[in-house]
Scaffold this motif. Structure first.
Motif, PDB file in Angstrom:
ATOM      1  N   GLY A 151       0.882  10.764  23.251  1.00 44.88           N
ATOM      2  CA  GLY A 151       1.794  10.107  22.057  1.00 44.88           C
ATOM      3  C   GLY A 151       3.184   9.562  22.737  1.00 44.88           C
ATOM      4  N   ASN A 152       3.138   8.785  24.013  1.00 45.09           N
ATOM      5  CA  ASN A 152       4.445   8.467  24.512  1.00 45.09           C
ATOM      6  C   ASN A 152       4.722   7.104  24.180  1.00 45.09           C
ATOM      7  OD1 ASN A 152       2.345   7.107  26.181  1.00 45.09           O
ATOM      8  ND2 ASN A 152       3.182   7.518  28.078  1.00 45.09           N
ATOM      9  N   LEU A 153       3.934   6.236  23.250  1.00 45.05           N
ATOM     10  CA  LEU A 153       4.140   5.119  22.781  1.00 45.05           C
ATOM     11  C   LEU A 153       4.399   3.995  24.044  1.00 45.05           C
ATOM     12  CD1 LEU A 153       7.100   5.931  20.008  1.00 45.05           C
ATOM     13  CD2 LEU A 153       4.612   5.456  19.870  1.00 45.05           C
ATOM     14  N   ALA A 154       3.387   4.214  24.906  1.00 46.33           N
ATOM     15  CA  ALA A 154       3.340   3.290  26.041  1.00 46.33           C
ATOM     16  C   ALA A 154       4.564   3.431  26.823  1.00 46.33           C
ATOM     17  CB  ALA A 154       2.857   2.002  25.840  1.00 46.33           C
ATOM     18  N   GLY A 155       5.326   4.327  26.905  1.00 40.13           N
ATOM     19  CA  GLY A 155       6.443   4.647  27.854  1.00 40.13           C
ATOM     20  C   GLY A 155       7.623   4.164  27.190  1.00 40.13           C
ATOM     21  N   HIS A 156       7.812   3.985  26.098  1.00 42.50           N
ATOM     22  CA  HIS A 156       8.823   3.073  25.278  1.00 42.50           C
ATOM     23  C   HIS A 156       9.589   4.418  24.381  1.00 42.50           C
ATOM     24  CE1 HIS A 156       8.125  -0.899  26.306  1.00 42.50           C
ATOM     25  NE2 HIS A 156       6.861  -0.771  25.811  1.00 42.50           N
ATOM     26  N   ASP A 157      10.921   4.305  24.331  1.00 37.41           N
ATOM     27  CA  ASP A 157      11.587   5.320  23.471  1.00 37.41           C
ATOM     28  C   ASP A 157      11.080   5.343  22.156  1.00 37.41           C
ATOM     29  OD1 ASP A 157      13.686   7.368  23.078  1.00 37.41           O
ATOM     30  OD2 ASP A 157      14.681   5.488  22.241  1.00 37.41           O
ATOM     31  N   LYS A 158      11.040   6.452  21.521  1.00 37.90           N
ATOM     32  CA  LYS A 158      10.475   6.529  19.984  1.00 37.90           C
ATOM     33  C   LYS A 158      11.485   5.963  19.146  1.00 37.90           C
ATOM     34  CE  LYS A 158       9.885  10.094  16.853  1.00 37.90           C
ATOM     35  NZ  LYS A 158       9.770  11.707  16.541  1.00 37.90           N
ATOM     36  N   ILE A 159      12.772   5.861  19.243  1.00 42.13           N
ATOM     37  CA  ILE A 159      13.838   5.449  18.564  1.00 42.13           C
ATOM     38  C   ILE A 159      13.785   3.838  18.609  1.00 42.13           C
ATOM     39  CG2 ILE A 159      16.205   5.174  17.835  1.00 42.13           C
ATOM     40  CD1 ILE A 159      15.185   7.808  17.021  1.00 42.13           C
ATOM     41  N   THR A 160      13.844   3.346  19.679  1.00 48.66           N
ATOM     42  CA  THR A 160      13.496   1.944  20.169  1.00 48.66           C
ATOM     43  C   THR A 160      12.150   1.343  19.211  1.00 48.66           C
ATOM     44  OG1 THR A 160      14.493   2.230  22.191  1.00 48.66           O
ATOM     45  CG2 THR A 160      13.391   0.155  21.698  1.00 48.66           C
ATOM     46  N   MET A 161      11.091   2.076  19.253  1.00 50.45           N
ATOM     47  CA  MET A 161       9.722   1.641  18.886  1.00 50.45           C
ATOM     48  C   MET A 161      10.164   1.697  17.385  1.00 50.45           C
ATOM     49  SD  MET A 161       8.438   0.461  21.382  1.00 50.45           S
ATOM     50  CE  MET A 161       7.190  -0.334  20.441  1.00 50.45           C
ATOM     51  N   ALA A 162      10.707   2.615  16.652  1.00 51.57           N
ATOM     52  CA  ALA A 162      10.869   3.026  15.236  1.00 51.57           C
ATOM     53  C   ALA A 162      11.741   1.626  14.578  1.00 51.57           C
ATOM     54  CB  ALA A 162      11.369   4.199  14.960  1.00 51.57           C
ATOM     55  N   LEU A 163      12.658   1.333  15.345  1.00 56.04           N
ATOM     56  CA  LEU A 163      13.501   0.285  14.870  1.00 56.04           C
ATOM     57  C   LEU A 163      13.061  -1.066  15.088  1.00 56.04           C
ATOM     58  CD1 LEU A 163      17.163   1.255  16.615  1.00 56.04           C
ATOM     59  CD2 LEU A 163      16.494   1.354  13.986  1.00 56.04           C
TER      60      LEU A 163
END
Length: 126
Positions: free
Chosen positions: A56-68
């Motif tokens: 669940g690491n979103l391909a190494g990207h930050d969760k907040i960044t990906m959500a925005l």
């Protein structure tokens, strides 16, 4: 393959560890390649040198960044392209241009990202 939670040997197609019941790929106590104990949170096993896959690491990207990105540009699949899901990104562009439902699909992804339920799978559309 070994369970990352208890170190038990597993088949490659198992969904959970039959010894401890933890989902495959979750945990950080043991190396998934050699089964040796590891420091929790370590990225590389010091016994065999293999990098550990993170669940669940979103391909190494930050969760907040990906959500925005998903909230503001998700209708055209920008977050999907960043996570390596090109098929999903192209599908959302087509759905947005033809039917206008790309934003609805992005809203579903947005909620999944925030609740840690989003799973990256570049081979599937959904």
């Amino acid at each position: 393959m070994y369970c990352k939670n208890c170190g038990e040997m597993m088949n490659d197609n198992q969904a959970i560890c039959v010894k401890c019941g933890v989902k495959t790929g979750e945990g950080s106590n043991f190396c998934q390649n050699c089964g040796n104990p590891m420091n929790p949170g370590a990225d590389i096993c010091l016994a065999c040198g293999v990098a550990q896959k993170k669940a669940g690491n979103l391909a190494g990207h930050d969760k907040i960044t990906m959500a925005l990105l998903c909230f503001f540009l998700g209708g055209i699949g920008v977050h999907n392209f960043m996570m390596g899901e090109s098929k999903k990104g192209i599908f959302k562009i087509v759905m947005s241009l033809c039917f206008g439902i790309g934003a609805i699909l992005a809203l579903i992804d947005f909620v999944r990202i925030l609740t840690d339920k989003y799973e990256i799978n570049p081979d599937k559309l959904f």
